[in-house]
Design a protein around this motif. Structure first.
Motif, PDB file in Angstrom:
ATOM      1  N   UNK A   1       0.836  -1.200   0.000  1.00 51.39           N
ATOM      2  CA  UNK A   1       0.000   0.000   0.000  1.00 51.39           C
ATOM      3  C   UNK A   1       0.870   1.248   0.000  1.00 51.39           C
ATOM      4  N   UNK A   2       0.708   2.077  -0.992  1.00 50.56           N
ATOM      5  CA  UNK A   2       1.456   3.340  -1.056  1.00 50.56           C
ATOM      6  C   UNK A   2       0.489   4.483  -0.787  1.00 50.56           C
TER       7      UNK A   2
ATOM      8  N   UNK B   1       5.775  -4.923   3.227  1.00 53.73           N
ATOM      9  CA  UNK B   1       5.960  -5.767   2.058  1.00 53.73           C
ATOM     10  C   UNK B   1       6.448  -5.034   0.824  1.00 53.73           C
ATOM     11  N   UNK B   2       6.976  -3.809   0.974  1.00 54.12           N
ATOM     12  CA  UNK B   2       7.383  -3.036  -0.211  1.00 54.12           C
ATOM     13  C   UNK B   2       8.537  -3.707  -0.962  1.00 54.12           C
ATOM     14  N   UNK B   3       9.435  -4.365  -0.231  1.00 53.12           N
ATOM     15  CA  UNK B   3      10.625  -4.939  -0.867  1.00 53.12           C
ATOM     16  C   UNK B   3      10.274  -6.127  -1.752  1.00 53.12           C
TER      17      UNK B   3
ATOM     18  N   UNK C   1       2.191  -1.768  -6.072  1.00 52.85           N
ATOM     19  CA  UNK C   1       1.700  -1.033  -4.914  1.00 52.85           C
ATOM     20  C   UNK C   1       0.423  -0.324  -5.292  1.00 52.85           C
ATOM     21  N   UNK C   2      -0.565  -0.324  -4.382  1.00 53.82           N
ATOM     22  CA  UNK C   2      -1.754   0.506  -4.622  1.00 53.82           C
ATOM     23  C   UNK C   2      -1.375   1.919  -4.195  1.00 53.82           C
ATOM     24  N   UNK C   3      -1.267   2.790  -5.183  1.00 55.97           N
ATOM     25  CA  UNK C   3      -0.683   4.122  -4.997  1.00 55.97           C
ATOM     26  C   UNK C   3      -1.743   5.212  -5.117  1.00 55.97           C
TER      27      UNK C   3
END
Lengths: 370, 407
Positions: B128-129, B164-166, B171-173
């Motif tokens: 999630x961004x 969990x970005x890595x 990503x939901x931005x």
């Protein structure tokens, strides 16, 4: 016992709700609570015609023969309307106690009249300790000339001043027993007690050698009392949940209309956040009350756990909602004319009937194995 | 009552039961139920989910072209219940798969064809961004920008609290695409590809000594135009839908203790702890333990009632209360464990599992009371959307975002 479908139950709830909005208005509650009797005879008859007084009484005794879930649903409505009546005393506790004791001869005679509300019965269980446990029984019975005589004092007896018959729990040499007593006996002294909650009727009952008929109990007497108290707790939980929801509703409405600092006070987070917290309390109370009712209707479930939980969760939720409701209104709710105090007083009274929240929390932990 | 559908309900129940009996074998269930992984998906789990999706149990209320059966929520819940009975994962994704639900509702055809299946099978990792250093509770105040350049958007800015970005593929931005309109109107919502040079991920260390969250620095990252969800400038509406999915799932559960020491009996953990500490006979503790357990039970009863309301077709406002209730439950349990342990709670580490658990729970409770909207924002939402109370006056509501004051 018949359990209604959820549609039928909702229909019953709706018809009680309608009766309450017609006949248990705030003005009526205020009028009736200042009378000596403390309930309105016409409304009592209307409740009878609707089958509400005999709701949990078996059909063979002229009742509706439904169960805890229907009772709980009805009590949500009567609680919201602050109904003044001996419904809990006579139609719930006394009726369930008589059914649980199981004296068929007595029940065939008495219960049809209790179910219609023509006879008001009240159960004398606790003494001055006011703790509704076996050790709280403070009356002793002795055999006398082929009958029985009672000595001692019962206290916090709901609607004893209106009762046509008393169901009395007393100690004997061979353990606990149950009796019927005619309240007009000269050796029975009933003293109506002043109550903070004026919608309630409570009396102390002194027995000075009063004549009594022993009830032919088909099971241990305290077991029967427990069954009646469990049903009373479920009914009370419904009343508390309904009362809490009502208070929250009218408090939120007020917060939308009251203007201060040029804004509706409900737009201030100080008020809004209290309301959000109360919604959690209120919805939890409704869930707990309904869960306790369905649990009592289902003998295979963890009944003690569910009832204890509802007993303190609903009591605490109603007290907190009513108390915070006064605070959120501000000065207007400190006046006698505003209804908030009526709910606060009902909430405080309900929280002390049949055991305090601490008592029920302790029972809850025990039921969980702690 | 739906007497006509009862036979359908029963045959559906039998169908699920039979399928589970055949496919949810001892070997598979043993392997999946013993997994202790929170932040990634094992190969075994992916295999299982593939089967569930193929059998159309994952999203039964969805249309048939998207792996569903186009059946009512009420019937879908029958499937979920049967899965829950044997603790098999993968059902109920039409209710709780944040990514797939958002994409199905708002995505373009091409992106849906590309990702819906993989999302249901957990083959694609997501993050999630949303939050930024300058936009926490005031999420509509984001300053990450997305500028349209031909067939793609060029994105620049900084995001934070991204778990969990890595490992994420997408990503939901949320990013600002128009600075000349008020803040809620200039936001757009994207599926942003994460594996590109313009995305830099740096771990954040949390108060629990763990690093599940990251900061994400975005410098000239590109997002294909077809990856936008909803129309340009409508991102706030898409975001609110996604947030509702996220919050409702946060009310249903949270992480428990992390010491890994398993309680051997089925007793309530707080009762068990007090018993171990020889303090179960102390009345003031007994009262608090009963109350803490009650909070948990009441929330479960509320959730059950909300689900029953939903399955009867009436929407329920109770669902929105779960997250707020859960944060009280977690803080209270952490506090009470600490109180029961007393001085022992000064310690930490593997040799002191009880203290480790009490302290971890106390600290990690903030994950629920801050993450996904603080308790205070949650109370605003309940007050405004459930109870209908008016909003606070907003000073930045009607002015162009480029003129809004910042800290």
């Amino acid at each position: 016992m018949n359990t209604l479908s959820s549609e039928e139950r909702n229909a019953l709830k709706d018809s009680v709700s309608k009766l309450m909005s017609d006949a248990s208005t705030e003005a009526e509650v205020r009028r009736v609570m200042e009378t000596a009797q403390g309930f309105d005879s016409d409304l009592w008859r209307a409740l009878s015609e609707m089958g509400v007084i005999g709701l949990i009484t078996d059909e063979k005794f002229g009742g509706s023969g439904v169960g805890p879930m229907e009772l709980e649903a009805v009590m949500e409505e009567t609680g919201a309307a602050l109904l003044c009546s001996p419904l809990l005393a006579s139609g719930v506790i006394a009726a369930e106690l008589l059914q649980a004791l199981g004296d068929e001869t007595l029940n065939a005679d008495l219960m049809p009249r209790v179910a219609t509300g023509e006879t008001i019965a009240s159960a004398v269980i606790t003494g001055d300790k006011g703790c509704w446990t076996e050790s709280g029984v403070d009356i002793s019975a002795t055999a006398f000339e082929g009958g029985w005589q009672l000595e001692g004092r019962g206290n916090y007896v709901l609607h004893a001043q209106n009762a046509d018959v008393l169901i009395v729990i007393a100690n004997t040499e061979s353990g606990l027993a149950a009796y019927t007593v005619d309240p007009s006996d000269d050796a029975v002294q009933i003293e109506a007690l002043p109550t903070l909650d004026r919608t309630l009727r409570i009396a102390s009952v002194r027995f000075s050698g009063a004549g009594a008929k022993q009830i032919n109990a088909t099971r241990p007497v305290w077991e029967a009392v427990s069954q009646a108290l469990n049903l009373a707790l479920v009914a009370l939980a419904g009343e508390q949940a309904g009362g809490a929801k009502k208070v929250l509703d009218f408090t939120v409405e007020y917060a939308k209309t009251r203007i201060q600092f040029g804004r509706q006070i409900g737009s201030f987070q100080a008020i809004k956040h209290m309301a959000a917290d109360l919604l959690v309390e209120t919805e939890s109370a409704i869930s707990a009350a309904r869960h306790a009712a369905s649990s009592l209707a289902d003998p295979s479930s963890h009944t003690h756990e569910a009832i204890s939980l509802a007993a303190f969760a609903c009591a605490d939720a109603f007290v907190r909602t009513a108390a915070d409701g006064v605070q959120m209104h501000g000065g207007i709710a400190f006046t006698w004319e505003h209804p908030a105090h009526l709910y606060l007083k009902r909430a405080r009274a309900n929280a002390q009937l049949f055991g305090s929240s601490d008592f029920h929390r302790e029972n809850y932990l025990k039921a969980l194995g702690g | 009552m739906t007497t006509t559908s009862n036979t359908n309900d029963e045959s559906l129940r039998q169908e699920v039961k039979a399928w589970l009996a055949e496919n949810w074998t001892q070997d598979i269930s043993k392997e999946l139920l013993n997994e202790q992984i929170y932040w990634e998906v094992s190969a075994a789990r992916k295999n299982w989910l593939k089967k569930v999706v193929e059998a159309r149990w994952a999203v039964p209320s969805w249309p048939e072209e998207w792996h569903g059966r186009a059946i009512a929520n009420e019937q879908a819940s029958i499937i979920e219940r049967e899965f829950a009975k044997v603790r098999a994962p993968g059902a109920g994704q039409d209710r709780n798969n944040l990514w797939a639900n958002t994409l199905l509702a708002q995505g373009q055809q091409g992106l849906k064809e590309k990702l819906i299946g993989p999302l249901l099978r957990s083959e694609v990792n997501m993050c999630l961004l949303y939050s930024e250093p300058g936009a926490g509770s005031d999420l509509a105040g984001i300053r990450t920008r997305a500028d349209k350049q031909g067939d793609h958007y060029l994105v620049n800015g900084q995001k934070v609290w991204t778990s969990g970005a890595a490992t994420a593929e997408y990503g939901m931005l949320v990013a600002r695409t128009n600075w000349d309109v008020p803040k809620h109107q200039g936001i757009s919502f994207f599926f942003c590809p994460m594996k590109q040079s313009g995305i830099e991920v740096r771990p954040l260390k949390q108060i629990t000594n763990e690093s599940h969250f990251n900061e994400v620095f975005i410098t000239d990252a590109t997002v294909p135009a077809e990856n936008i969800l909803g129309a340009p400038g409508m991102g706030w509406q898409v975001l609110n839908m996604a947030l509702a999915y996220e919050r409702s799932s946060m009310g249903e559960g949270a992480r428990g203790p992390r010491s890994g020491v398993k309680q051997t009996n089925k007793e309530e953990p707080l009762i068990n702890l007090a018993r171990e500490a020889s303090r179960l006979d102390e009345p003031h503790l007994r009262q608090q333990i009963a109350q803490a357990i009650a909070y948990k039970k009441l929330n479960a009863l509320n959730t059950a009632r909300a689900k029953a309301d939903l399955s009867q077709g009436t929407s329920s406002s109770i669902m929105s209360l779960g997250k707020l209730a859960m944060s009280r439950i977690l803080h209270e349990e952490g506090r009470l464990r600490t109180e029961i342990l007393g001085a022992e709670s000064l310690l930490e580490g593997a040799d002191h599992p009880r203290a480790e658990d009490a302290n971890f729970l106390s600290l990690n409770a903030y994950f629920t009371s801050i993450g996904g909207g603080t308790d205070q924002v949650q109370r605003n939402i309940i007050g405004e959307r459930v109870l209908g109370l008016p909003k606070e006056p907003e000073v930045d509501k009607t002015i162009a975002f480029r003129d809004v004051r910042t800290s």
